[in-house]
Design an enzyme around this catalytic site. Structure first.
Site, PDB file in Angstrom:
ATOM      1  N   CYS A  41      46.399  43.296  28.376  1.00  0.00           N
ATOM      2  CA  CYS A  41      45.574  44.491  28.563  1.00  0.00           C
ATOM      3  C   CYS A  41      46.429  45.632  29.124  1.00  0.00           C
ATOM      4  O   CYS A  41      47.435  45.413  29.788  1.00  0.00           O
ATOM      5  CB  CYS A  41      44.438  44.170  29.531  1.00  0.00           C
ATOM      6  SG  CYS A  41      43.256  45.527  29.742  1.00  0.00           S
ATOM      7  N   ASP A  43      45.612  47.429  31.467  1.00  0.00           N
ATOM      8  CA  ASP A  43      45.287  47.558  32.896  1.00  0.00           C
ATOM      9  C   ASP A  43      46.564  47.639  33.737  1.00  0.00           C
ATOM     10  O   ASP A  43      47.482  46.827  33.585  1.00  0.00           O
ATOM     11  CB  ASP A  43      44.454  46.337  33.315  1.00  0.00           C
ATOM     12  CG  ASP A  43      43.841  46.507  34.681  1.00  0.00           C
ATOM     13  OD1 ASP A  43      42.606  46.540  34.764  1.00  0.00           O
ATOM     14  OD2 ASP A  43      44.591  46.595  35.672  1.00  0.00           O
ATOM     15  N   ARG A  45      47.154  46.855  36.643  1.00  0.00           N
ATOM     16  CA  ARG A  45      47.399  45.755  37.592  1.00  0.00           C
ATOM     17  C   ARG A  45      47.996  44.529  36.920  1.00  0.00           C
ATOM     18  O   ARG A  45      48.352  43.554  37.590  1.00  0.00           O
ATOM     19  CB  ARG A  45      46.089  45.384  38.291  1.00  0.00           C
ATOM     20  CG  ARG A  45      45.509  46.543  39.090  1.00  0.00           C
ATOM     21  CD  ARG A  45      44.052  46.336  39.414  1.00  0.00           C
ATOM     22  NE  ARG A  45      43.232  46.289  38.195  1.00  0.00           N
ATOM     23  CZ  ARG A  45      41.902  46.169  38.179  1.00  0.00           C
ATOM     24  NH1 ARG A  45      41.252  46.085  39.323  1.00  0.00           N
ATOM     25  NH2 ARG A  45      41.234  46.118  37.035  1.00  0.00           N
ATOM     26  N   HIS A 102      42.453  39.085  31.876  1.00  0.00           N
ATOM     27  CA  HIS A 102      42.573  39.165  33.332  1.00  0.00           C
ATOM     28  C   HIS A 102      41.220  39.427  33.983  1.00  0.00           C
ATOM     29  O   HIS A 102      40.281  39.903  33.337  1.00  0.00           O
ATOM     30  CB  HIS A 102      43.561  40.272  33.721  1.00  0.00           C
ATOM     31  CG  HIS A 102      43.078  41.645  33.397  1.00  0.00           C
ATOM     32  ND1 HIS A 102      42.482  42.456  34.332  1.00  0.00           N
ATOM     33  CD2 HIS A 102      43.076  42.348  32.231  1.00  0.00           C
ATOM     34  CE1 HIS A 102      42.150  43.613  33.750  1.00  0.00           C
ATOM     35  NE2 HIS A 102      42.500  43.565  32.479  1.00  0.00           N
ATOM     36  N   CYS A 105      38.454  43.047  34.287  1.00  0.00           N
ATOM     37  CA  CYS A 105      38.874  43.840  33.124  1.00  0.00           C
ATOM     38  C   CYS A 105      37.806  44.896  32.819  1.00  0.00           C
ATOM     39  O   CYS A 105      36.641  44.562  32.602  1.00  0.00           O
ATOM     40  CB  CYS A 105      39.085  42.922  31.921  1.00  0.00           C
ATOM     41  SG  CYS A 105      39.677  43.823  30.466  1.00  0.00           S
TER      42      CYS A 105
HETATM   43 ZN   LIG Z   1      41.668  44.721  31.029  1.00  0.00          ZN
END
Ligand SMILES: [Zn+2]
Length: 217
Positions: A41, A43, A45, A102, A105
């Site tokens: 992803c 993302d 993090r 994850h 999300c």
């Molecule tokens: Zn995500």
């Protein structure tokens, strides 16, 4: 760009790079030969290199909102994720493909929310995830389960790619589903035979050590 980022670029150039100059130059001279395609992803993090302890040349990475994989349709459009999979499998000959979902999300949470105003591409993109959504009232438990179902769904889609399926069937390519729990710092790995995500059995002696020889200090 902020002064902070400029300072970090300088730190990379002057402090980090000189220590690994030979390795980078070898990777240029010999070309890249990563064994793993990592699909994750976008993302902020999720940090694939930190998570896996990989260094330069080890991971071929494609990231998008929700770690989603379009179905194989051979429509020859501008399919960035599909192109990355083709390149990794056919040109680089990767040995493993990891689909890494994850916790927390935003793409998964969005499945249970109203469409984002003014974001038609995002809302259409999330169509690739909707089959993972559960017909339940949203809860933290439902979100974690949906994140895991989403990974399984993408692995199933990958098997619809002719070049992937052919190599998997020959035992030349292996698919892996991961669910990264950000707040716990651990990854659950899909056990296909048991049909569930289970903790990895990473040797305890590794705990506390730097995750990568390339770690910036
Ligand atoms: Zn995500």
């Amino acid at each position: 760009m902020s002064d902070e980022f400029v300072a970090r670029l300088r730190r990379f150039q002057t402090r980090y790079f000189p220590r690994y100059r030979r390795e980078y130059q070898r990777l240029v001279a010999e070309g890249q030969h990563p064994r793993t395609l990592f699909i994750g992803c976008s993302d902020s993090r999720v940090v694939p290199y930190l998570l896996t302890g990989a260094g330069p040349g080890e991971l071929f990475v494609v990231r998008n909102v929700g770690n989603l994989i379009p179905p194989w349709d051979a429509s020859h459009g501008y399919h960035g994720t599909v192109a990355a999979i083709e390149f990794a499998v056919l040109r680089l000959g990767v040995h493993d493909i990891v689909v890494c979902g994850h916790s927390h999300c935003g793409a998964v949470a969005a499945l249970y929310e109203d469409p984002i105003a003014g974001a038609p591409h995002m809302n259409r993109w999330l169509d690739l995830a909707r089959d993972a959504a559960l017909p339940v009232t949203v809860s933290e438990d439902a979100l974690r389960r949906t994140e895991q179902r989403l990974v399984v769904l993408q692995l199933e889609r990958l098997m619809g790619y002719p070049m992937v399926a052919a190599r998997v069937e020959k035992g030349e390519l292996f698919l892996h589903g991961w669910h990264y729990l950000i707040e716990e710092g651990r990854v659950l790995v899909l056990d296909v035979e048991r049909g569930e995500f289970a903790p990895t059995d990473i040797a305890p002696k590794d705990a506390g050590e730097a995750p990568s020889v390339y770690q910036l200090q």
